[in-house]
Design an enzyme around this catalytic site. Structure first.
Site, short mmCIF file in Angstrom:
data_model
loop_
_atom_site.label_atom_id
_atom_site.label_comp_id
_atom_site.label_asym_id
_atom_site.label_seq_id
_atom_site.Cartn_x
_atom_site.Cartn_y
_atom_site.Cartn_z
N CYS A 112 1.06 -0.85 0.26
CA CYS A 112 -0.31 -0.47 0.32
C CYS A 112 0.84 1.43 -0.42
O CYS A 112 2.11 0.97 -0.43
CB CYS A 112 -1.07 0.32 1.13
N SER A 113 0.64 2.30 0.76
CA SER A 113 1.21 3.47 0.27
C SER A 113 2.48 3.41 1.39
O SER A 113 3.57 3.57 1.30
CB SER A 113 0.46 4.40 1.06
#
Length: 164
Positions: free
Chosen positions: A96-97
């Site tokens: 994800c981020s």
């Protein structure tokens, strides 16, 4: 001389703290139930790895790892993913981020019987911070990267931050 020493001390302190901050952030939010894999380790052998993007669709469309499969976070559907990933022994790297949402998705995959699941340490932000190529929805390399929010975007040091 003392001034030079002081400035060198401050700079090295800031570098040290910034490197430890991501570790502290991940310790705060993650249990490490899914083992981390570093960007450096990925660079050693990317063959036969399935990348799953656990961000939202608008984030994925702005930027993602090459050949990543969008699985989402809020919209994650295990049945849909299972149809795409039939071999439960495949090497899967979820990102994800920063590596927080991806741990949750990794846990769901592990509970469903996937045996070789890893969480990308520092997520796509760390990948881009290492000056590695990311891709847009047209399959072209891009320097734009969805930074999720201003709070989380501070961890992205390279690239053009996109928030919408």
């Amino acid at each position: 001389m003392k001034t030079s020493f002081f400035f060198c001390f401050i700079i090295f302190s800031m570098i040290g703290f910034s490197q430890n901050d991501i570790s502290k952030l991940l310790q705060k939010y993650n249990s490490e139930s899914i083992p981390y894999i570093s960007v450096e380790t990925l660079q050693e052998d990317k063959s036969n790895i399935i990348f799953l993007d656990a961000r939202e669709k608008k984030e994925f469309q702005v930027s993602h790892l090459k050949n990543a499969i969008y699985v989402g976070y809020d919209s994650f559907n295990l049945d849909s993913v299972a149809k795409k990933l039939t071999n439960k022994n495949s090497k899967i790297v979820v990102y994800c981020s920063l590596g927080i949402r991806s741990e949750d998705i990794g846990e769901k995959l592990k509970k469903a019987g996937y045996k070789n699941v890893f969480n990308l340490y520092g997520g796509i932000f760390e990948y881009k911070n290492q000056n590695l190529s990311i891709y847009n929805s047209k399959g072209k390399t891009t320097d734009s990267i969805h930074a999720y929010s201003k709070t989380w975007g501070k961890w992205l040091k390279n690239g053009i931050k996109i928030y919408d």
